[in-house]
Structure formats: C-alpha cells, structure tokens
Write a protein that holds these residues in place. Structure first.
Motif, short mmCIF file in Angstrom:
data_model
loop_
_atom_site.label_atom_id
_atom_site.label_comp_id
_atom_site.label_asym_id
_atom_site.label_seq_id
_atom_site.Cartn_x
_atom_site.Cartn_y
_atom_site.Cartn_z
N PHE A 34 0.82 -1.20 0.00
CA PHE A 34 0.00 0.00 0.00
C PHE A 34 0.86 1.26 0.00
N LYS A 35 0.32 2.31 -0.64
CA LYS A 35 0.88 3.65 -0.57
C LYS A 35 -0.22 4.54 0.00
N ALA A 36 0.18 5.66 0.60
CA ALA A 36 -0.81 6.56 1.19
C ALA A 36 -0.45 8.00 0.91
N SER A 37 -1.46 8.83 1.02
CA SER A 37 -1.26 10.27 0.94
C SER A 37 -2.11 10.91 2.03
N VAL A 38 -1.74 12.13 2.41
CA VAL A 38 -2.51 12.87 3.39
C VAL A 38 -2.58 14.32 2.93
N VAL A 39 -3.75 14.91 3.06
CA VAL A 39 -3.94 16.31 2.72
C VAL A 39 -4.07 17.10 4.01
N VAL A 40 -3.20 18.10 4.15
CA VAL A 40 -3.22 18.97 5.32
C VAL A 40 -3.22 20.41 4.84
N ASN A 41 -4.25 21.14 5.20
CA ASN A 41 -4.36 22.56 4.87
C ASN A 41 -4.16 22.81 3.37
N GLY A 42 -4.70 21.92 2.55
CA GLY A 42 -4.63 22.08 1.10
C GLY A 42 -3.35 21.56 0.46
N VAL A 43 -2.46 20.98 1.24
CA VAL A 43 -1.19 20.45 0.73
C VAL A 43 -1.23 18.93 0.80
N THR A 44 -0.83 18.27 -0.29
CA THR A 44 -0.82 16.81 -0.34
C THR A 44 0.59 16.28 -0.10
N PHE A 45 0.69 15.32 0.80
CA PHE A 45 1.95 14.66 1.12
C PHE A 45 1.77 13.17 0.81
N ILE A 46 2.74 12.57 0.11
CA ILE A 46 2.60 11.17 -0.29
C ILE A 46 3.81 10.35 0.15
N THR A 47 3.60 9.06 0.29
CA THR A 47 4.71 8.16 0.57
C THR A 47 5.37 7.78 -0.75
N SER A 48 6.67 7.62 -0.71
CA SER A 48 7.37 7.20 -1.92
C SER A 48 7.53 5.68 -1.98
N ASP A 49 7.46 5.04 -0.84
CA ASP A 49 7.60 3.59 -0.76
C ASP A 49 6.25 2.93 -0.54
N ALA A 50 6.19 1.64 -0.78
CA ALA A 50 4.99 0.84 -0.50
C ALA A 50 5.20 0.12 0.84
N PHE A 51 4.10 -0.11 1.54
CA PHE A 51 4.16 -0.74 2.86
C PHE A 51 3.21 -1.91 2.93
N LYS A 52 3.44 -2.79 3.90
CA LYS A 52 2.66 -4.03 4.00
C LYS A 52 1.26 -3.82 4.54
N THR A 53 1.04 -2.72 5.27
CA THR A 53 -0.29 -2.45 5.82
C THR A 53 -0.70 -1.02 5.52
N THR A 54 -2.02 -0.79 5.54
CA THR A 54 -2.51 0.58 5.34
C THR A 54 -2.10 1.46 6.51
N LYS A 55 -2.06 0.89 7.69
CA LYS A 55 -1.67 1.64 8.88
C LYS A 55 -0.24 2.17 8.75
N GLU A 56 0.67 1.30 8.31
CA GLU A 56 2.07 1.72 8.09
C GLU A 56 2.16 2.81 7.04
N ALA A 57 1.44 2.64 5.94
CA ALA A 57 1.48 3.61 4.85
C ALA A 57 0.96 4.97 5.31
N GLN A 58 -0.15 4.98 6.04
CA GLN A 58 -0.69 6.24 6.53
C GLN A 58 0.24 6.90 7.54
N ASN A 59 0.87 6.10 8.39
CA ASN A 59 1.80 6.66 9.37
C ASN A 59 3.00 7.30 8.66
N GLN A 60 3.47 6.69 7.58
CA GLN A 60 4.59 7.27 6.84
C GLN A 60 4.17 8.55 6.12
#
Length: 87
Positions: A34-60
């Motif tokens: 899994f890969k994840a992204s998070v939007v904070v105050n209109g800015v998107t931050f993404i993970t560059s690596d893939a992780f084994k769980t959604t929880k890990e991806a979101q934490n990264q």
C-alpha cells in the motif's frame, strides 16, 4: 505514531484535520502493498515507498507531512505542493 502528532499540529494551527487516502500498490492477494497520501491545509503529502499495511502507509504519509510542516514557518495558508519522503 506520527498520525497523532500531525493531528495535534493541525489543531494547534487551527487547520482542518488531516484527510488520508490509501491505495493498494500491487502485490499478491495474500501479500498486498500500500501507498498513502494525506492532505493537510490544502497540501498533499505522499509516501514514496509501499508498505505491508494501510496503517504503516498512513503513518509514513503523516511523517512526511509532519516533518515538512514542522520545519516550515507558520502561516495562515500554504501553497499547493506535493511532498514525498525518499529513502
């Protein structure tokens, strides 16, 4: 966990709470990644690596956002940028 730290930062800055998005990034059905992204105050931050769980991806994704937002000078609004953490 960086998700909690990011949420606390958002509350201190009086921003909306972070919004996470997780995508399956391939892998076999019994071993997805899994890969994840998070939007904070209109800015998107993404993970560059893939992780084994959604929880890990979101934490990264939260780590990427928290690291970038903590080192930026405080402001009311941020320009639209996409950040990724590369190993």
């Amino acid at each position: 966990m960086y998700k909690a730290q990011l949420q606390e930062l958002c509350q201190r800055q009086m921003w909306n709470l972070p919004k996470y998005s997780t995508q399956q990034n391939g892998g076999l059905p019994h071993n997805p990644s899994f890969k994840a992204s998070v939007v904070v105050n209109g800015v998107t931050f993404i993970t560059s690596d893939a992780f084994k769980t959604t929880k890990e991806a979101q934490n990264q994704a939260a780590l990427v956002a928290f690291t970038n937002l903590s080192s930026s000078p405080p402001s009311g609004t941020l320009s639209l940028h996409v950040f990724a953490l590369f190993p």
